[in-house]
Design a protein around this motif. Sequence first.
Motif, mmCIF file in Angstrom:
data_model
loop_
_atom_site.group_PDB
_atom_site.id
_atom_site.type_symbol
_atom_site.label_atom_id
_atom_site.label_comp_id
_atom_site.label_asym_id
_atom_site.label_seq_id
_atom_site.Cartn_x
_atom_site.Cartn_y
_atom_site.Cartn_z
ATOM 1 N N GLU A 1 5.606 3.716 1.910
ATOM 2 C CA GLU A 1 6.347 2.499 2.233
ATOM 3 C C GLU A 1 6.035 1.405 1.222
ATOM 4 O O GLU A 1 6.919 0.756 0.723
ATOM 5 C CB GLU A 1 5.989 2.014 3.635
ATOM 6 N N SER A 2 4.770 1.209 0.941
ATOM 7 C CA SER A 2 4.340 0.168 0.008
ATOM 8 C C SER A 2 3.256 0.724 -0.894
ATOM 9 O O SER A 2 2.536 1.638 -0.520
ATOM 10 C CB SER A 2 3.763 -1.037 0.770
ATOM 11 N N LYS A 3 3.143 0.137 -2.082
ATOM 12 C CA LYS A 3 2.072 0.526 -2.997
ATOM 13 C C LYS A 3 1.737 -0.645 -3.888
ATOM 14 O O LYS A 3 2.555 -1.549 -4.094
ATOM 15 C CB LYS A 3 2.468 1.745 -3.823
ATOM 16 N N SER A 4 0.519 -0.626 -4.410
ATOM 17 C CA SER A 4 0.122 -1.697 -5.313
ATOM 18 C C SER A 4 0.815 -1.495 -6.650
ATOM 19 O O SER A 4 1.097 -0.371 -7.061
ATOM 20 C CB SER A 4 -1.398 -1.723 -5.499
ATOM 21 N N ARG A 5 1.093 -2.575 -7.323
ATOM 22 C CA ARG A 5 1.777 -2.473 -8.620
ATOM 23 C C ARG A 5 0.954 -1.677 -9.632
ATOM 24 O O ARG A 5 1.516 -0.876 -10.368
ATOM 25 C CB ARG A 5 2.112 -3.873 -9.128
ATOM 26 N N PRO A 6 -0.393 -1.873 -9.699
ATOM 27 C CA PRO A 6 -1.175 -1.065 -10.647
ATOM 28 C C PRO A 6 -1.395 0.380 -10.215
ATOM 29 O O PRO A 6 -1.906 1.182 -10.968
ATOM 30 C CB PRO A 6 -2.521 -1.786 -10.728
ATOM 31 N N GLY A 7 -1.045 0.725 -8.970
ATOM 32 C CA GLY A 7 -1.175 2.095 -8.511
ATOM 33 C C GLY A 7 -2.505 2.441 -7.873
ATOM 34 O O GLY A 7 -2.801 3.612 -7.679
ATOM 35 N N GLY A 8 -3.294 1.449 -7.518
ATOM 36 C CA GLY A 8 -4.610 1.700 -6.941
ATOM 37 C C GLY A 8 -4.596 2.082 -5.480
ATOM 38 O O GLY A 8 -5.586 2.596 -4.966
ATOM 39 N N TRP A 9 -3.496 1.857 -4.772
ATOM 40 C CA TRP A 9 -3.410 2.234 -3.364
ATOM 41 C C TRP A 9 -1.959 2.364 -2.942
ATOM 42 O O TRP A 9 -1.076 1.803 -3.573
ATOM 43 C CB TRP A 9 -4.156 1.259 -2.443
ATOM 44 N N VAL A 10 -1.750 3.133 -1.887
ATOM 45 C CA VAL A 10 -0.429 3.302 -1.272
ATOM 46 C C VAL A 10 -0.584 3.217 0.242
ATOM 47 O O VAL A 10 -1.672 3.416 0.770
ATOM 48 C CB VAL A 10 0.253 4.640 -1.656
ATOM 49 N N GLU A 11 0.523 2.925 0.923
ATOM 50 C CA GLU A 11 0.561 2.907 2.383
ATOM 51 C C GLU A 11 1.628 3.891 2.843
ATOM 52 O O GLU A 11 2.753 3.863 2.353
ATOM 53 C CB GLU A 11 0.896 1.517 2.905
ATOM 54 N N LEU A 12 1.238 4.750 3.793
ATOM 55 C CA LEU A 12 2.146 5.759 4.343
ATOM 56 C C LEU A 12 2.196 5.568 5.855
ATOM 57 O O LEU A 12 1.306 6.015 6.567
ATOM 58 C CB LEU A 12 1.647 7.162 4.006
#
Length: 115
Positions: free
Chosen positions: A27-38
Motif C-alpha cells: 500500500e505504501s513504501k518509503s521513497r528510498p525503499g527502506g520499508w514497505v507497508e502491506l
Amino acid sequence: MKVVPIRYSSDVAAMTRFYEALGLRVESKSRPGGWVELPAAGGMLAIHRSSGEDVGRCELAFEVGEPLEDVAARLRAAGFEPGPPMDEGFGHSLRVRDPDGVWVQLNLYDRDLYT
C-alpha cells in the motif's frame, strides 16, 4: 488501534515478494525503499531494512488514531514510562517497554508525508 508487526530484513524487496506471494499487497513504501507497508484485514505488516542482529526480528507496533501525548498519559497513569514522542518520516512515534522489558512502538501516521 491497528496491530502492526514490523519484520526486519536485510532484503526488503525479496521479503516483499514473499508476502505478496502469500496474498498481501503493498500500500505504501518509503521513497528510498527502506520499508514497505502491506495491509491485511486485521492490521498491517511492515517490512524494514536492517542488518546484523536485527535481521529476522519482529517488533510489535500499533497504529494509533489519537494524539501520542494522550496515550503516554494513560501509560504513565498505569505505571509505565514511555519515551518521548519522536518526529519520524511517517509522522510521530513513541516507544514504551512492556512488563517483560520488550519495546512496543506506537505510531501516529501522517500519510501525506510519504504517499
